[in-house]
Motif scaffolding. Structure first.
Motif, PDB file in Angstrom:
ATOM      1  N   ASP A   1       0.707  -1.573   0.355  1.00  0.00           N
ATOM      2  CA  ASP A   1       0.541  -0.255   0.130  1.00  0.00           C
ATOM      3  C   ASP A   1       1.074   1.229  -0.033  1.00  0.00           C
ATOM      4  OD1 ASP A   1      -2.560  -1.197   0.095  1.00  0.00           O
ATOM      5  OD2 ASP A   1      -2.050  -1.358   2.186  1.00  0.00           O
ATOM      6  N   VAL A   2       0.775   1.904  -0.984  1.00  0.00           N
ATOM      7  CA  VAL A   2       1.166   3.295  -1.226  1.00  0.00           C
ATOM      8  C   VAL A   2       0.523   4.666  -0.548  1.00  0.00           C
ATOM      9  CG1 VAL A   2       3.139   4.965  -2.965  1.00  0.00           C
ATOM     10  CG2 VAL A   2       2.768   1.905  -2.642  1.00  0.00           C
ATOM     11  N   LEU A   3       0.448   5.363  -0.151  1.00  0.00           N
ATOM     12  CA  LEU A   3      -0.537   6.548   0.057  1.00  0.00           C
ATOM     13  C   LEU A   3       0.872   7.601  -0.252  1.00  0.00           C
ATOM     14  CD1 LEU A   3      -2.420   7.794   2.410  1.00  0.00           C
ATOM     15  CD2 LEU A   3      -0.827   7.867   3.615  1.00  0.00           C
ATOM     16  N   THR A   4       0.364   8.189  -1.086  1.00  0.00           N
ATOM     17  CA  THR A   4       0.849   9.471  -2.387  1.00  0.00           C
ATOM     18  C   THR A   4      -0.178  10.233  -2.688  1.00  0.00           C
ATOM     19  OG1 THR A   4      -0.388   9.139  -4.812  1.00  0.00           O
ATOM     20  CG2 THR A   4       1.868   7.994  -3.717  1.00  0.00           C
ATOM     21  N   SER A   5       0.525  11.540  -2.434  1.00  0.00           N
ATOM     22  CA  SER A   5      -0.996  13.103  -3.382  1.00  0.00           C
ATOM     23  C   SER A   5      -1.931  12.062  -4.353  1.00  0.00           C
ATOM     24  CB  SER A   5       0.174  14.332  -3.629  1.00  0.00           C
ATOM     25  OG  SER A   5      -0.198  13.547  -5.022  1.00  0.00           O
ATOM     26  N   HIS A   6      -2.834  13.272  -4.256  1.00  0.00           N
ATOM     27  CA  HIS A   6      -3.758  12.895  -5.590  1.00  0.00           C
ATOM     28  C   HIS A   6      -2.476  12.946  -6.531  1.00  0.00           C
ATOM     29  CE1 HIS A   6      -6.481  13.430  -8.824  1.00  0.00           C
ATOM     30  NE2 HIS A   6      -7.796  13.168  -8.008  1.00  0.00           N
ATOM     31  N   ASP A   7      -2.121  14.224  -7.074  1.00  0.00           N
ATOM     32  CA  ASP A   7      -1.543  14.028  -8.421  1.00  0.00           C
ATOM     33  C   ASP A   7      -0.421  13.869  -8.894  1.00  0.00           C
ATOM     34  OD1 ASP A   7      -2.874  16.641  -8.753  1.00  0.00           O
ATOM     35  OD2 ASP A   7      -0.966  18.093  -8.320  1.00  0.00           O
ATOM     36  N   ASP A   8       0.075  12.691  -7.762  1.00  0.00           N
ATOM     37  CA  ASP A   8       0.890  11.399  -7.758  1.00  0.00           C
ATOM     38  C   ASP A   8       0.224  11.094  -8.554  1.00  0.00           C
ATOM     39  OD1 ASP A   8       3.576  13.370  -7.817  1.00  0.00           O
ATOM     40  OD2 ASP A   8       3.559  13.383  -5.661  1.00  0.00           O
ATOM     41  N   ALA A   9      -0.276   9.994  -7.805  1.00  0.00           N
ATOM     42  CA  ALA A   9      -1.243   8.746  -7.693  1.00  0.00           C
ATOM     43  C   ALA A   9      -2.028   8.712  -9.471  1.00  0.00           C
ATOM     44  CB  ALA A   9      -2.327   8.961  -6.456  1.00  0.00           C
ATOM     45  N   GLU A  10      -2.050  10.257  -9.757  1.00  0.00           N
ATOM     46  CA  GLU A  10      -2.429  10.523 -10.831  1.00  0.00           C
ATOM     47  C   GLU A  10      -0.949  10.555 -12.132  1.00  0.00           C
ATOM     48  OE1 GLU A  10      -4.752  10.663 -14.865  1.00  0.00           O
ATOM     49  OE2 GLU A  10      -5.725  10.583 -12.346  1.00  0.00           O
ATOM     50  N   ARG A  11      -0.346  10.970 -11.945  1.00  0.00           N
ATOM     51  CA  ARG A  11       1.741  10.250 -12.451  1.00  0.00           C
ATOM     52  C   ARG A  11       1.509   8.496 -12.734  1.00  0.00           C
ATOM     53  NH1 ARG A  11       3.318  14.197  -9.684  1.00  0.00           N
ATOM     54  NH2 ARG A  11       2.378  15.456 -10.967  1.00  0.00           N
TER      55      ARG A  11
ATOM     56  N   GLU B   1      -4.348  -2.755 -13.157  1.00  0.00           N
ATOM     57  CA  GLU B   1      -5.405  -3.566 -12.837  1.00  0.00           C
ATOM     58  C   GLU B   1      -6.821  -3.506 -13.113  1.00  0.00           C
ATOM     59  OE1 GLU B   1      -5.352  -6.686  -9.979  1.00  0.00           O
ATOM     60  OE2 GLU B   1      -3.298  -6.908 -10.500  1.00  0.00           O
ATOM     61  N   PRO B   2      -7.824  -2.815 -13.658  1.00  0.00           N
ATOM     62  CA  PRO B   2      -8.940  -1.860 -14.411  1.00  0.00           C
ATOM     63  C   PRO B   2      -9.755  -2.001 -13.383  1.00  0.00           C
ATOM     64  CG  PRO B   2      -8.468  -3.424 -15.961  1.00  0.00           C
ATOM     65  CD  PRO B   2      -7.193  -3.696 -15.153  1.00  0.00           C
ATOM     66  N   LEU B   3     -10.367  -3.618 -12.908  1.00  0.00           N
ATOM     67  CA  LEU B   3     -11.337  -4.845 -12.697  1.00  0.00           C
ATOM     68  C   LEU B   3     -11.623  -3.874 -11.533  1.00  0.00           C
ATOM     69  CD1 LEU B   3     -12.329  -6.844 -15.423  1.00  0.00           C
ATOM     70  CD2 LEU B   3     -13.273  -4.538 -15.622  1.00  0.00           C
ATOM     71  N   HIS B   4     -10.347  -4.097 -10.893  1.00  0.00           N
ATOM     72  CA  HIS B   4      -9.996  -4.124  -9.368  1.00  0.00           C
ATOM     73  C   HIS B   4     -10.706  -2.582  -8.785  1.00  0.00           C
ATOM     74  CE1 HIS B   4      -8.478  -5.508  -5.418  1.00  0.00           C
ATOM     75  NE2 HIS B   4      -8.303  -3.975  -5.100  1.00  0.00           N
TER      76      HIS B   4
ATOM     77  N   ALA C   1      -5.635   2.745  -6.747  1.00  0.00           N
ATOM     78  CA  ALA C   1      -5.200   1.661  -8.713  1.00  0.00           C
ATOM     79  C   ALA C   1      -4.367   0.947  -8.090  1.00  0.00           C
ATOM     80  CB  ALA C   1      -4.755   2.660  -9.796  1.00  0.00           C
ATOM     81  N   ARG C   2      -4.686   0.066  -9.145  1.00  0.00           N
ATOM     82  CA  ARG C   2      -3.829  -1.239  -8.249  1.00  0.00           C
ATOM     83  C   ARG C   2      -2.970  -1.538  -9.853  1.00  0.00           C
ATOM     84  NH1 ARG C   2      -4.807  -6.339  -4.682  1.00  0.00           N
ATOM     85  NH2 ARG C   2      -4.213  -8.022  -5.404  1.00  0.00           N
ATOM     86  N   PHE C   3      -1.749  -1.808  -9.068  1.00  0.00           N
ATOM     87  CA  PHE C   3      -1.206  -2.825 -10.392  1.00  0.00           C
ATOM     88  C   PHE C   3       0.044  -3.465 -10.295  1.00  0.00           C
ATOM     89  CE2 PHE C   3      -1.208   2.058  -9.577  1.00  0.00           C
ATOM     90  CZ  PHE C   3      -1.086   2.707 -10.833  1.00  0.00           C
TER      91      PHE C   3
ATOM     92  N   VAL D   1       0.682  -3.722  -6.045  1.00  0.00           N
ATOM     93  CA  VAL D   1       0.792  -2.935  -5.554  1.00  0.00           C
ATOM     94  C   VAL D   1      -1.038  -1.686  -5.348  1.00  0.00           C
ATOM     95  CG1 VAL D   1       1.808  -0.471  -5.738  1.00  0.00           C
ATOM     96  CG2 VAL D   1       3.385  -2.359  -6.093  1.00  0.00           C
ATOM     97  N   GLU D   2      -0.964  -1.181  -4.462  1.00  0.00           N
ATOM     98  CA  GLU D   2      -2.042  -0.168  -4.169  1.00  0.00           C
ATOM     99  C   GLU D   2      -1.780   0.925  -4.245  1.00  0.00           C
ATOM    100  OE1 GLU D   2      -4.975  -2.220  -1.580  1.00  0.00           O
ATOM    101  OE2 GLU D   2      -5.772  -3.793  -3.503  1.00  0.00           O
ATOM    102  N   VAL D   3      -1.644   2.089  -5.026  1.00  0.00           N
ATOM    103  CA  VAL D   3      -1.446   3.219  -4.747  1.00  0.00           C
ATOM    104  C   VAL D   3      -2.809   4.074  -4.033  1.00  0.00           C
ATOM    105  CG1 VAL D   3      -0.939   5.972  -5.672  1.00  0.00           C
ATOM    106  CG2 VAL D   3      -0.122   3.176  -6.427  1.00  0.00           C
ATOM    107  N   MET D   4      -2.782   4.910  -3.279  1.00  0.00           N
ATOM    108  CA  MET D   4      -3.641   5.782  -2.372  1.00  0.00           C
ATOM    109  C   MET D   4      -3.199   7.575  -2.982  1.00  0.00           C
ATOM    110  SD  MET D   4      -4.615   3.385   0.040  1.00  0.00           S
ATOM    111  CE  MET D   4      -3.196   1.767  -0.130  1.00  0.00           C
ATOM    112  N   GLY D   5      -3.766   7.728  -3.531  1.00  0.00           N
ATOM    113  CA  GLY D   5      -3.687   9.449  -3.872  1.00  0.00           C
ATOM    114  C   GLY D   5      -4.374  10.061  -3.249  1.00  0.00           C
ATOM    115  N   GLY D   6      -4.503  10.787  -2.065  1.00  0.00           N
ATOM    116  CA  GLY D   6      -5.052  12.146  -1.074  1.00  0.00           C
ATOM    117  C   GLY D   6      -5.875  11.039  -0.607  1.00  0.00           C
TER     118      GLY D   6
END
Length: 164
Positions: A48-58, A68-71, A84-86, A93-98
């Motif tokens: 689990d990765v905690l990022t900003s919204h903009d960094d998650a978008e990046r 993984e588009p369906l997760h 997003a999950r990758f 890896v799960e990225v949680m922006g904001g």
């Protein structure tokens, strides 16, 4: 530090350098991977990765082929983020922006607090301090998070910490 499995190491070895390059704001690991790096004896199923919204978008752009588009994350009534999950070698890896949490009194941002660095074979892996990990996990309120917080609390209370 508790034992880092080959799967977790493979994932961190690939993502940590990329996170340092692509994230423009502070980021950190949270959840089971952070608890393990702090020394708790936990099982890690994903990172689990905690990022900003903009960094998650990046990251969604940089890692688009791994997404993984369906997760759909569980707990939408309590958690929301630019999520997003990758797929990576080793673990997802799960990225949680904001990331925000609703404990019944409205949506509040999840703050990492004081960051510390875990050194892992030359990698500098940011994570919340043990006290901040406990605070975050207890605020989540799920049984698995409360168990992790309990393990970290015991670790923090121990007068002697042994690093393997």
């Amino acid at each position: 530090m508790s034992h880092v499995t080959p799967a977790l190491y493979a994932t961190l070895a690939e993502i940590v350098p990329e996170l340092h390059v692509h994230c423009l704001e502070p980021w950190c690991l949270i959840g089971s991977a952070a608890a393990l790096l702090a020394g708790a004896d936990v099982t890690v199923a994903d990172v689990d990765v905690l990022t900003s919204h903009d960094d998650a978008e990046r990251l969604m752009t940089v890692w688009s082929e791994r997404r993984e588009p369906l997760h759909e994350p569980a707990g939408a009534e309590r958690f929301r983020s630019h999520f997003a999950r990758f797929r990576f070698p080793g673990l997802p890896v799960e990225v949680m922006g904001g990331l925000e949490l609703n404990q019944g009194d409205g949506w509040m941002p999840v703050r990492a607090g004081r960051l510390t660095l875990a050194g892992l074979n030359g990698l500098a892996v940011p994570m919340p301090s043990v006290d901040d990990q406990i605070r975050i996990l207890e605020s989540f309120g799920r049984e698995k998070d409360v168990q992790r917080a309990t393990l970290l609390r015991r670790l923090a209370a121990s007068p002697l910490r042994i690093v393997e």
